[in-house]
Design a protein around this motif. Structure first.
Motif, PDB file in Angstrom:
ATOM      1  N   PHE A   1      23.304  50.591   1.253  1.00  0.00           N
ATOM      2  CA  PHE A   1      22.864  49.957   0.008  1.00  0.00           C
ATOM      3  C   PHE A   1      21.792  50.744  -0.735  1.00  0.00           C
ATOM      4  O   PHE A   1      21.564  50.522  -1.907  1.00  0.00           O
ATOM      5  CB  PHE A   1      22.387  48.516   0.267  1.00  0.00           C
ATOM      6  CG  PHE A   1      21.068  48.399   0.980  1.00  0.00           C
ATOM      7  CD1 PHE A   1      19.904  48.165   0.279  1.00  0.00           C
ATOM      8  CD2 PHE A   1      21.003  48.502   2.358  1.00  0.00           C
ATOM      9  CE1 PHE A   1      18.699  48.042   0.930  1.00  0.00           C
ATOM     10  CE2 PHE A   1      19.805  48.382   3.020  1.00  0.00           C
ATOM     11  CZ  PHE A   1      18.649  48.149   2.305  1.00  0.00           C
ATOM     12  N   MET A   2      21.152  51.718  -0.063  1.00  0.00           N
ATOM     13  CA  MET A   2      20.144  52.544  -0.732  1.00  0.00           C
ATOM     14  C   MET A   2      20.599  53.997  -0.863  1.00  0.00           C
ATOM     15  O   MET A   2      19.788  54.893  -1.098  1.00  0.00           O
ATOM     16  CB  MET A   2      18.820  52.475   0.020  1.00  0.00           C
ATOM     17  CG  MET A   2      18.167  51.111  -0.061  1.00  0.00           C
ATOM     18  SD  MET A   2      16.519  51.079   0.631  1.00  0.00           S
ATOM     19  CE  MET A   2      15.641  52.106  -0.530  1.00  0.00           C
ATOM     20  N   LYS A   3      21.890  54.211  -0.756  1.00  0.00           N
ATOM     21  CA  LYS A   3      22.427  55.565  -0.816  1.00  0.00           C
ATOM     22  C   LYS A   3      22.012  56.243  -2.125  1.00  0.00           C
ATOM     23  O   LYS A   3      22.151  55.682  -3.204  1.00  0.00           O
ATOM     24  CB  LYS A   3      23.950  55.523  -0.713  1.00  0.00           C
ATOM     25  CG  LYS A   3      24.588  56.884  -0.617  1.00  0.00           C
ATOM     26  CD  LYS A   3      26.079  56.759  -0.397  1.00  0.00           C
ATOM     27  CE  LYS A   3      26.704  58.130  -0.246  1.00  0.00           C
ATOM     28  NZ  LYS A   3      28.116  58.042   0.061  1.00  0.00           N
ATOM     29  N   GLY A   4      21.482  57.473  -1.975  1.00  0.00           N
ATOM     30  CA  GLY A   4      21.099  58.248  -3.141  1.00  0.00           C
ATOM     31  C   GLY A   4      19.735  57.898  -3.715  1.00  0.00           C
ATOM     32  O   GLY A   4      19.325  58.446  -4.723  1.00  0.00           O
ATOM     33  N   GLN A   5      19.012  56.982  -3.083  1.00  0.00           N
ATOM     34  CA  GLN A   5      17.726  56.567  -3.629  1.00  0.00           C
ATOM     35  C   GLN A   5      16.549  57.234  -2.921  1.00  0.00           C
ATOM     36  O   GLN A   5      15.404  56.891  -3.187  1.00  0.00           O
ATOM     37  CB  GLN A   5      17.588  55.052  -3.550  1.00  0.00           C
ATOM     38  CG  GLN A   5      18.574  54.338  -4.438  1.00  0.00           C
ATOM     39  CD  GLN A   5      18.354  52.838  -4.424  1.00  0.00           C
ATOM     40  OE1 GLN A   5      17.323  52.342  -4.026  1.00  0.00           O
ATOM     41  NE2 GLN A   5      19.362  52.100  -4.858  1.00  0.00           N
ATOM     42  N   GLY A   6      16.807  58.151  -2.041  1.00  0.00           N
ATOM     43  CA  GLY A   6      15.723  58.817  -1.338  1.00  0.00           C
ATOM     44  C   GLY A   6      16.215  60.120  -0.740  1.00  0.00           C
ATOM     45  O   GLY A   6      17.406  60.422  -0.749  1.00  0.00           O
ATOM     46  N   THR A   7      15.279  60.880  -0.228  1.00  0.00           N
ATOM     47  CA  THR A   7      15.650  62.140   0.410  1.00  0.00           C
ATOM     48  C   THR A   7      14.945  62.245   1.757  1.00  0.00           C
ATOM     49  O   THR A   7      13.925  61.583   1.996  1.00  0.00           O
ATOM     50  CB  THR A   7      15.231  63.346  -0.454  1.00  0.00           C
ATOM     51  OG1 THR A   7      13.818  63.295  -0.655  1.00  0.00           O
ATOM     52  CG2 THR A   7      15.953  63.347  -1.786  1.00  0.00           C
ATOM     53  N   PHE A   8      15.501  63.049   2.635  1.00  0.00           N
ATOM     54  CA  PHE A   8      14.927  63.294   3.943  1.00  0.00           C
ATOM     55  C   PHE A   8      14.587  64.778   4.040  1.00  0.00           C
ATOM     56  O   PHE A   8      15.328  65.626   3.543  1.00  0.00           O
ATOM     57  CB  PHE A   8      15.920  62.940   5.059  1.00  0.00           C
ATOM     58  CG  PHE A   8      16.182  61.471   5.165  1.00  0.00           C
ATOM     59  CD1 PHE A   8      15.305  60.646   5.854  1.00  0.00           C
ATOM     60  CD2 PHE A   8      17.300  60.903   4.577  1.00  0.00           C
ATOM     61  CE1 PHE A   8      15.536  59.288   5.959  1.00  0.00           C
ATOM     62  CE2 PHE A   8      17.542  59.544   4.671  1.00  0.00           C
ATOM     63  CZ  PHE A   8      16.661  58.734   5.364  1.00  0.00           C
ATOM     64  N   PRO A   9      13.490  65.109   4.706  1.00  0.00           N
ATOM     65  CA  PRO A   9      13.166  66.522   4.878  1.00  0.00           C
ATOM     66  C   PRO A   9      14.208  67.196   5.773  1.00  0.00           C
ATOM     67  O   PRO A   9      14.856  66.545   6.595  1.00  0.00           O
ATOM     68  CB  PRO A   9      11.788  66.502   5.549  1.00  0.00           C
ATOM     69  CG  PRO A   9      11.594  65.122   6.049  1.00  0.00           C
ATOM     70  CD  PRO A   9      12.501  64.226   5.277  1.00  0.00           C
ATOM     71  N   GLU A  10      14.358  68.491   5.581  1.00  0.00           N
ATOM     72  CA  GLU A  10      15.326  69.260   6.381  1.00  0.00           C
ATOM     73  C   GLU A  10      15.062  69.114   7.869  1.00  0.00           C
ATOM     74  O   GLU A  10      15.974  69.012   8.675  1.00  0.00           O
ATOM     75  CB  GLU A  10      15.285  70.739   5.987  1.00  0.00           C
ATOM     76  CG  GLU A  10      15.809  71.025   4.597  1.00  0.00           C
ATOM     77  CD  GLU A  10      17.306  70.778   4.484  1.00  0.00           C
ATOM     78  OE1 GLU A  10      18.049  71.074   5.437  1.00  0.00           O
ATOM     79  OE2 GLU A  10      17.725  70.279   3.425  1.00  0.00           O
ATOM     80  N   ASP A  11      13.771  69.101   8.250  1.00  0.00           N
ATOM     81  CA  ASP A  11      13.419  69.019   9.672  1.00  0.00           C
ATOM     82  C   ASP A  11      13.085  67.578  10.075  1.00  0.00           C
ATOM     83  O   ASP A  11      12.151  67.325  10.815  1.00  0.00           O
ATOM     84  CB  ASP A  11      12.249  69.955   9.973  1.00  0.00           C
ATOM     85  CG  ASP A  11      11.006  69.574   9.183  1.00  0.00           C
ATOM     86  OD1 ASP A  11      11.133  68.836   8.186  1.00  0.00           O
ATOM     87  OD2 ASP A  11       9.919  70.016   9.573  1.00  0.00           O
ATOM     88  N   PHE A  12      13.863  66.630   9.603  1.00  0.00           N
ATOM     89  CA  PHE A  12      13.601  65.209   9.830  1.00  0.00           C
ATOM     90  C   PHE A  12      13.424  64.872  11.302  1.00  0.00           C
ATOM     91  O   PHE A  12      12.531  64.124  11.680  1.00  0.00           O
ATOM     92  CB  PHE A  12      14.723  64.355   9.223  1.00  0.00           C
ATOM     93  CG  PHE A  12      14.551  62.888   9.460  1.00  0.00           C
ATOM     94  CD1 PHE A  12      13.590  62.178   8.770  1.00  0.00           C
ATOM     95  CD2 PHE A  12      15.344  62.216  10.377  1.00  0.00           C
ATOM     96  CE1 PHE A  12      13.413  60.820   8.980  1.00  0.00           C
ATOM     97  CE2 PHE A  12      15.172  60.862  10.595  1.00  0.00           C
ATOM     98  CZ  PHE A  12      14.203  60.163   9.888  1.00  0.00           C
ATOM     99  N   LYS A  13      14.258  65.435  12.152  1.00  0.00           N
ATOM    100  CA  LYS A  13      14.186  65.123  13.587  1.00  0.00           C
ATOM    101  C   LYS A  13      12.936  65.706  14.235  1.00  0.00           C
ATOM    102  O   LYS A  13      12.527  65.276  15.296  1.00  0.00           O
ATOM    103  CB  LYS A  13      15.433  65.623  14.305  1.00  0.00           C
ATOM    104  CG  LYS A  13      16.669  64.827  13.936  1.00  0.00           C
ATOM    105  CD  LYS A  13      17.859  65.272  14.740  1.00  0.00           C
ATOM    106  CE  LYS A  13      19.074  64.444  14.384  1.00  0.00           C
ATOM    107  NZ  LYS A  13      20.244  64.847  15.154  1.00  0.00           N
ATOM    108  N   ALA A  14      12.322  66.682  13.594  1.00  0.00           N
ATOM    109  CA  ALA A  14      11.131  67.316  14.150  1.00  0.00           C
ATOM    110  C   ALA A  14       9.836  66.657  13.655  1.00  0.00           C
ATOM    111  O   ALA A  14       8.767  66.964  14.178  1.00  0.00           O
ATOM    112  CB  ALA A  14      11.125  68.793  13.794  1.00  0.00           C
ATOM    113  N   VAL A  15       9.914  65.753  12.696  1.00  0.00           N
ATOM    114  CA  VAL A  15       8.725  65.112  12.153  1.00  0.00           C
ATOM    115  C   VAL A  15       8.039  64.313  13.262  1.00  0.00           C
ATOM    116  O   VAL A  15       8.651  63.459  13.905  1.00  0.00           O
ATOM    117  CB  VAL A  15       9.078  64.191  10.967  1.00  0.00           C
ATOM    118  CG1 VAL A  15       7.869  63.387  10.515  1.00  0.00           C
ATOM    119  CG2 VAL A  15       9.651  64.990   9.817  1.00  0.00           C
ATOM    120  N   GLY A  16       6.783  64.612  13.518  1.00  0.00           N
ATOM    121  CA  GLY A  16       6.014  63.888  14.530  1.00  0.00           C
ATOM    122  C   GLY A  16       6.275  64.336  15.958  1.00  0.00           C
ATOM    123  O   GLY A  16       5.757  63.734  16.899  1.00  0.00           O
TER     124      GLY A  16
END
Length: 81
Positions: free
Chosen positions: A54-69
């Protein structure tokens, strides 16, 4: 239009509902005074709500999303070298 008293309506509710679903209108009275009308309810079928995407296209994720934190997590669990 059929009129029935409250006691009769309670006793024969399923029969009255069947009649109403076939298009007949029934008045339910209390002490001879009309109180309500029983009629068929033609509501459109409720469609299930779409939740996934339902929120498709309304945000972005960083390339290294799995590495965050990752560093903080490794520190908390004593995994850092």
């Amino acid at each position: 239009m059929e009129t029935v008293n409250m006691h009769e309506a309670k006793t024969h509710l399923s029969k009255l509902v069947d009649k109403a679903s076939k298009g007949e209108s029934i008045i339910i009275a209390k002490a001879g005074r009309p109180m309500v009308r029983l009629v068929a309810f033609d509501a459109p079928e409720e469609k299930p709500k779409k939740r996934i995407g339902f929120m498709k296209g309304q945000g972005t994720f960083p390339e290294d999303f799995k590495a965050v934190g990752r560093e903080e997590i490794e520190e908390m669990f004593g995994l850092s070298e």
